[in-house]
Design an enzyme around this catalytic site. Structure first.
Site, short mmCIF file in Angstrom:
data_model
loop_
_atom_site.label_atom_id
_atom_site.label_comp_id
_atom_site.label_asym_id
_atom_site.label_seq_id
_atom_site.Cartn_x
_atom_site.Cartn_y
_atom_site.Cartn_z
N LYS A 116 0.85 -1.21 0.00
CA LYS A 116 0.00 0.00 0.00
C LYS A 116 0.87 1.25 0.00
O LYS A 116 0.66 2.17 -0.78
CB LYS A 116 -0.90 0.01 1.25
CG LYS A 116 -1.53 1.36 1.53
CD LYS A 116 -2.39 1.36 2.76
CE LYS A 116 -1.67 1.62 4.07
NZ LYS A 116 -1.36 3.03 4.36
N ASN A 117 1.87 1.27 0.89
CA ASN A 117 2.63 2.51 1.07
C ASN A 117 3.62 2.78 -0.06
O ASN A 117 4.22 3.86 -0.11
CB ASN A 117 3.33 2.50 2.43
CG ASN A 117 2.34 2.68 3.57
OD1 ASN A 117 1.16 2.98 3.32
ND2 ASN A 117 2.77 2.46 4.80
N CYS A 141 -5.08 7.90 9.35
CA CYS A 141 -5.26 7.36 10.70
C CYS A 141 -4.96 8.42 11.75
O CYS A 141 -4.03 9.23 11.58
CB CYS A 141 -4.32 6.17 10.91
SG CYS A 141 -4.86 4.69 10.07
N ARG A 170 -0.31 15.12 13.03
CA ARG A 170 0.49 14.74 11.87
C ARG A 170 0.66 15.96 10.97
O ARG A 170 0.00 16.11 9.95
CB ARG A 170 -0.17 13.56 11.12
CG ARG A 170 -0.23 12.31 11.95
CD ARG A 170 -0.90 11.16 11.21
NE ARG A 170 -0.02 10.52 10.24
CZ ARG A 170 -0.38 9.45 9.52
NH1 ARG A 170 -1.57 8.93 9.68
NH2 ARG A 170 0.46 8.92 8.65
N ASP A 214 4.79 0.75 12.06
CA ASP A 214 3.57 0.12 11.53
C ASP A 214 3.41 -1.33 12.01
O ASP A 214 2.34 -1.91 11.87
CB ASP A 214 3.59 0.14 9.99
CG ASP A 214 3.45 1.54 9.45
OD1 ASP A 214 3.06 2.44 10.20
OD2 ASP A 214 3.74 1.74 8.25
N ARG A 248 -8.46 -0.38 4.68
CA ARG A 248 -7.60 0.60 4.03
C ARG A 248 -6.25 -0.02 3.66
O ARG A 248 -5.56 0.50 2.77
CB ARG A 248 -7.36 1.79 4.97
CG ARG A 248 -8.64 2.57 5.23
CD ARG A 248 -8.40 3.74 6.10
NE ARG A 248 -7.22 4.44 5.63
CZ ARG A 248 -6.49 5.25 6.34
NH1 ARG A 248 -6.81 5.48 7.60
NH2 ARG A 248 -5.44 5.84 5.84
N1 EPU Z 1 6.13 14.83 10.73
C1 EPU Z 1 6.18 16.16 11.07
N2 EPU Z 1 6.13 17.06 10.06
C2 EPU Z 1 6.03 16.71 8.74
C3 EPU Z 1 5.97 15.33 8.42
C4 EPU Z 1 6.03 14.41 9.45
O1 EPU Z 1 6.28 16.53 12.23
O2 EPU Z 1 6.00 17.60 7.87
C5 EPU Z 1 6.17 13.83 11.83
C6 EPU Z 1 4.87 13.03 11.93
O3 EPU Z 1 3.88 13.73 12.65
C7 EPU Z 1 5.32 11.76 12.59
C8 EPU Z 1 6.74 11.58 12.03
O4 EPU Z 1 7.15 12.86 11.53
O5 EPU Z 1 5.37 11.95 13.96
C9 EPU Z 1 6.84 10.53 10.93
O6 EPU Z 1 6.00 10.88 9.85
P1 EPU Z 1 6.29 10.47 8.34
O7 EPU Z 1 6.16 11.69 7.51
O8 EPU Z 1 7.56 9.70 8.26
O9 EPU Z 1 5.08 9.49 8.07
P2 EPU Z 1 4.00 9.55 6.93
O10 EPU Z 1 4.64 9.82 5.63
O11 EPU Z 1 2.86 10.38 7.37
C10 EPU Z 1 4.29 7.01 6.34
C11 EPU Z 1 3.37 5.83 6.24
C12 EPU Z 1 2.91 5.44 7.62
C13 EPU Z 1 4.13 5.09 8.47
C14 EPU Z 1 5.10 6.29 8.49
C15 EPU Z 1 6.39 5.99 9.22
C16 EPU Z 1 2.29 6.04 4.11
C17 EPU Z 1 1.06 6.28 3.35
N3 EPU Z 1 2.22 6.17 5.42
O12 EPU Z 1 3.52 8.05 6.94
O13 EPU Z 1 2.10 4.27 7.47
O14 EPU Z 1 3.72 4.80 9.77
O15 EPU Z 1 5.43 6.68 7.14
O16 EPU Z 1 7.02 4.89 8.68
O17 EPU Z 1 3.32 5.70 3.54
C18 EPU Z 1 0.36 2.78 7.92
O18 EPU Z 1 0.62 2.21 6.85
O19 EPU Z 1 -0.42 2.31 8.78
C19 EPU Z 1 0.99 4.08 8.21
C20 EPU Z 1 0.54 4.91 9.15
#
Ligand code: EPU
Length: 419
Positions: free
Chosen positions: A22-23, A116, A121, A308, A400
């Site tokens: 998915k990701n 989620c 975030r 995750d 999802r």
């Molecule tokens: N963060 C910030 N500012 C930003 C971006 C991120 O403070 O501008 C913080 C977030 O709030 C969080 C941390 O940085 O505390 C990590 O966030 P990241 O941006 O790495 O995560 P994401 O891109 O929102 C993806 C996956 C998540 C997975 C995380 C970490 C997708 C669609 N989502 O999220 O997957 O947990 O990376 O590996 O790729 C899931 O599949 O269940 C899921 C939540």
């Protein structure tokens, strides 16, 4: 509202082929916007988040259709650059379209993404990186209005304060067609980033360093379409391994990504399961009662233990012999599944980022509600290992990210039905 009804206590046993990631699929689908032609994505899982991405693509003017895990996206015509709030709110990955639409058209209007509820975030890193690349970003009435005054983003040297997966993806998507070179320092190293880069390279992009903490992108004037196979879903893989482990069962996962799953496997092995890997297969056998994991399980950016997989591993450790401790370092509210596990008889104490799990001898069935994707999957695992019947509501969260989870469980001999 649909529910899953699970009669627990059966040892799961069998062989399953792992779904596509998915990701990886979501940023790759956004990346298809940049190509201006046809992209054929094989091994694309059919999930509600993927359908949300295809609704965004169709809204932008692309044509997107699915058949048997193949998505065909034609982005020859992009006639809209604003993504309505309703579509943005369907999932977190909607924000990845910002970099892609900007890369293709030099402008876009988005709003805060959904996804989620794992604590706050923010998208500050995404926005600050876009600004560094010459994009003018304004926020007004909930809309994030972006445009490149020169018509195009330009390359930049960006150092991320944290290796954010989404911010790294957005920068890459914006940079592949920008003017000049972009360097991302402290970039995320997740395998899904390398999958996105592999796809973009197949479309003609010039990217190096993915999988490491310094990615270099040389902007190209134009990309083209391609055929690409999405990598397997390492988190779905971890979920099915943990699920089998907590029922005392045996599984062969085929079409798995072995090295990418290693950070999870190395921890799961400490519970006493036998795990062997060969080519793209992972075999797990779990005998009598699992053992607690002695070292603190700290979630970290890749190649650390994945956040995750925290909830799904916890569902196995609640009945392990001894005390296990988790430290959640990525999200500030990722223990929402623990209330349901406690309702089923687990002994869990949460204090801030720490969760202490004292293994109990067994769980019992209960009526519980999924509150997020991975937390929901952990409840399915717990219900399969519990004595008696569980009823899980809120399963749209699970849909999802897991392709027909009840079919997979049934294939392994579990007693589950969707009502
Ligand atoms: N963060 C910030 N500012 C930003 C971006 C991120 O403070 O501008 C913080 C977030 O709030 C969080 C941390 O940085 O505390 C990590 O966030 P990241 O941006 O790495 O995560 P994401 O891109 O929102 C993806 C996956 C998540 C997975 C995380 C970490 C997708 C669609 N989502 O999220 O997957 O947990 O990376 O590996 O790729 C899931 O599949 O269940 C899921 C939540």
């Amino acid at each position: 509202m649909q529910k899953l009804i699970i009669n627990g206590g059966k040892r799961l046993r069998g062989e399953i082929k792992l779904q596509g990631s998915k990701n990886s699929s979501l940023p790759i689908m956004a990346g298809a916007v940049l190509c201006g032609g046809e992209c054929v994505l094989n091994n694309c899982p059919e999930l509600t988040d993927i359908y949300s991405a295809s609704r965004i693509l169709n809204h932008l003017g692309c044509k997107c259709r699915f058949s048997e895990n193949t998505a065909v996206i034609n982005s020859a015509d992009i006639n809209v650059t604003e993504i309505p709030e309703k579509l943005m709110r369907e999932m977190r990955s909607s924000i990845i379209f910002m970099g892609a639409v900007l890369g293709r058209t030099g402008e876009c209007i988005v709003s805060m993404p959904g996804g989620c509820e794992l604590g706050s975030r923010p998208i500050d890193m995404h926005i600050s990186a876009m600004r560094k690349m010459g994009i003018d970003v304004k926020e007004s009435h909930g809309k994030i209005i972006c445009h490149a005054p020169s018509g195009k983003a330009h390359g930049a040297k960006i150092s991320l304060p944290f290796p954010s997966v989404g911010a790294t993806e957005n920068i890459i998507l914006c940079a592949v067609t920008a003017d000049g070179e972009t360097i991302i320092n402290n970039s995320a190293r997740e395998p899904e980033i390398s999958d996105l880069c592999g796809f973009l390279r197949a479309c003609g992009a010039e990217i190096s360093g993915d999988g490491e903490s310094r990615i270099v992108i040389k902007g190209k004037n134009k990309l083209h379409g391609c055929d690409y196979r999405i990598m397997p879903d390492r988190i779905a893989g971890a979920t099915y391994l943990a699920m089998t482990a907590c029922t005392g069962g045996e599984i062969i996962l085929t079409d798995a990504c072995v090295s990418e799953t290693e950070p999870f496997i190395s921890v799961l092995e400490q519970t006493g399961c036998t795990i062997t890997t060969y080519d793209n297969r992972i075999y797990l056998r779990s005998g009598s009662r699992l053992k607690a994991v002695r070292d603190r399980i700290r979630t970290m950016p890749h190649p650390g233990f994945p956040t995750d997989a925290q909830a799904v591993l916890m569902s196995a450790l609640v009945t392990a012999d001894g005390v296990s401790v988790f430290e959640e370092n990525i999200f500030d509210c990722r223990y929402r599944h623990t209330d349901a596990l406690v309702k089923m008889g687990a002994d869990i104490q949460v204090l801030g980022k720490i969760a202490v799990i004292k293994g109990v001898s067994r769980l019992h069935g209960a009526e519980i509600q999924a509150t997020d994707l991975r937390g929901g999957a952990s409840m399915v695992n717990a219900a399969l290992s519990a004595e008696g019947t569980s009823e899980i509501s809120g399963i749209h969260h699970i849909d999802r990210g897991y392709e027909k989870i009840e079919n997979v469980v049934r294939l392994l001999g579990g007693d589950i039905r969707r009502v």
